[in-house]
Design a protein around this motif. Structure first.
Motif, short mmCIF file in Angstrom:
data_model
loop_
_atom_site.label_atom_id
_atom_site.label_comp_id
_atom_site.label_asym_id
_atom_site.label_seq_id
_atom_site.Cartn_x
_atom_site.Cartn_y
_atom_site.Cartn_z
N THR A 20 0.83 -1.20 0.00
CA THR A 20 0.00 0.00 0.00
C THR A 20 0.86 1.25 0.00
O THR A 20 0.59 2.21 -0.71
N THR A 21 1.95 1.21 0.79
CA THR A 21 2.81 2.39 0.93
C THR A 21 4.14 2.25 0.18
O THR A 21 4.86 3.22 0.04
N ASN A 22 4.45 1.03 -0.27
CA ASN A 22 5.75 0.72 -0.90
C ASN A 22 6.93 0.97 0.03
O ASN A 22 8.03 1.26 -0.42
N HIS A 23 6.70 0.86 1.34
CA HIS A 23 7.76 1.01 2.33
C HIS A 23 8.10 -0.34 2.95
O HIS A 23 7.23 -1.21 3.10
N THR A 24 9.36 -0.48 3.34
CA THR A 24 9.81 -1.68 4.03
C THR A 24 9.17 -1.75 5.41
O THR A 24 9.07 -0.75 6.11
N VAL A 25 8.76 -2.96 5.81
CA VAL A 25 8.16 -3.20 7.12
C VAL A 25 9.20 -3.90 7.99
O VAL A 25 9.66 -4.99 7.66
N GLY A 26 9.59 -3.28 9.10
CA GLY A 26 10.55 -3.89 10.01
C GLY A 26 11.92 -4.06 9.41
O GLY A 26 12.25 -3.49 8.36
N ASN A 27 12.74 -4.83 10.10
CA ASN A 27 14.10 -5.11 9.64
C ASN A 27 14.11 -6.29 8.68
O ASN A 27 13.25 -7.17 8.78
N PRO A 28 15.09 -6.35 7.77
CA PRO A 28 15.20 -7.52 6.90
C PRO A 28 15.37 -8.80 7.74
O PRO A 28 15.95 -8.76 8.83
N ILE A 29 14.87 -9.90 7.22
CA ILE A 29 14.94 -11.20 7.90
C ILE A 29 16.15 -11.96 7.38
O ILE A 29 16.28 -12.17 6.16
N HIS A 30 17.06 -12.36 8.27
CA HIS A 30 18.26 -13.08 7.86
C HIS A 30 17.92 -14.52 7.51
O HIS A 30 17.17 -15.18 8.24
N VAL A 31 18.45 -14.99 6.38
CA VAL A 31 18.27 -16.36 5.92
C VAL A 31 19.64 -16.92 5.54
O VAL A 31 20.65 -16.21 5.59
N ALA A 32 19.67 -18.19 5.13
CA ALA A 32 20.93 -18.81 4.72
C ALA A 32 21.45 -18.14 3.45
O ALA A 32 20.78 -17.30 2.85
N GLY A 33 22.63 -18.52 3.01
CA GLY A 33 23.36 -17.85 1.95
C GLY A 33 22.68 -17.67 0.60
O GLY A 33 22.17 -18.60 0.02
N TYR A 34 22.63 -16.45 0.14
CA TYR A 34 22.25 -16.03 -1.20
C TYR A 34 20.84 -16.44 -1.60
O TYR A 34 20.64 -17.25 -2.52
N SER A 52 20.48 -20.11 -2.89
CA SER A 52 21.39 -20.67 -3.88
C SER A 52 22.79 -20.92 -3.30
O SER A 52 23.41 -21.93 -3.58
N GLY A 53 23.27 -20.01 -2.49
CA GLY A 53 24.63 -20.10 -1.96
C GLY A 53 24.84 -21.22 -0.96
O GLY A 53 25.95 -21.69 -0.77
N SER A 54 23.76 -21.67 -0.32
CA SER A 54 23.89 -22.74 0.69
C SER A 54 23.09 -23.99 0.30
O SER A 54 23.01 -24.92 1.10
N ALA A 55 22.50 -24.00 -0.88
CA ALA A 55 21.69 -25.12 -1.36
C ALA A 55 20.68 -25.54 -0.30
O ALA A 55 20.60 -26.70 0.09
N SER A 56 19.92 -24.55 0.21
CA SER A 56 18.96 -24.83 1.28
C SER A 56 17.70 -24.01 1.07
O SER A 56 17.63 -23.14 0.20
N ILE A 57 16.70 -24.30 1.91
CA ILE A 57 15.44 -23.54 1.95
C ILE A 57 15.29 -23.00 3.36
O ILE A 57 15.43 -23.74 4.33
N SER A 58 15.01 -21.71 3.48
CA SER A 58 14.70 -21.12 4.79
C SER A 58 13.19 -20.95 4.88
O SER A 58 12.55 -20.49 3.94
N VAL A 59 12.61 -21.33 6.02
CA VAL A 59 11.19 -21.18 6.27
C VAL A 59 10.99 -20.00 7.20
O VAL A 59 11.58 -19.94 8.29
N ILE A 60 10.16 -19.06 6.78
CA ILE A 60 9.90 -17.85 7.55
C ILE A 60 8.44 -17.88 7.98
O ILE A 60 7.54 -17.92 7.12
#
Length: 62
Positions: A20-34, A52-60
């Motif tokens: 709606t506002t095109n603004h970021t909400v909160g801080n970025p969420i850290h995940v595994a590599g790339y 891609s960098g860690s060949a993994s899936i992060s669940v948020i």
């Protein structure tokens, strides 16, 4: 409001954007590599980041 999720490969994070506002909400969420892709669960309770960098899936939990 509605939110969009974007992968930030260079910083290993996922950003949440209020569409709606095109603004970021909160801080970025850290995940595994790339993270390169984001998918949402059909019920909207989780986002999945393909890292891609860690060949993994992060669940948020949303």
């Amino acid at each position: 409001g509605r939110r969009a999720y974007t992968a930030n490969a260079g910083s290993d994070t996922v950003s949440v954007i209020d569409t709606t506002t095109n603004h970021t909400v909160g801080n970025p969420i850290h995940v595994a590599g790339y993270p390169v892709w984001i998918a949402l669960s059909p019920d909207g309770h989780r986002a999945y980041a393909a890292n891609s960098g860690s060949a993994s899936i992060s669940v948020i939990k949303l």
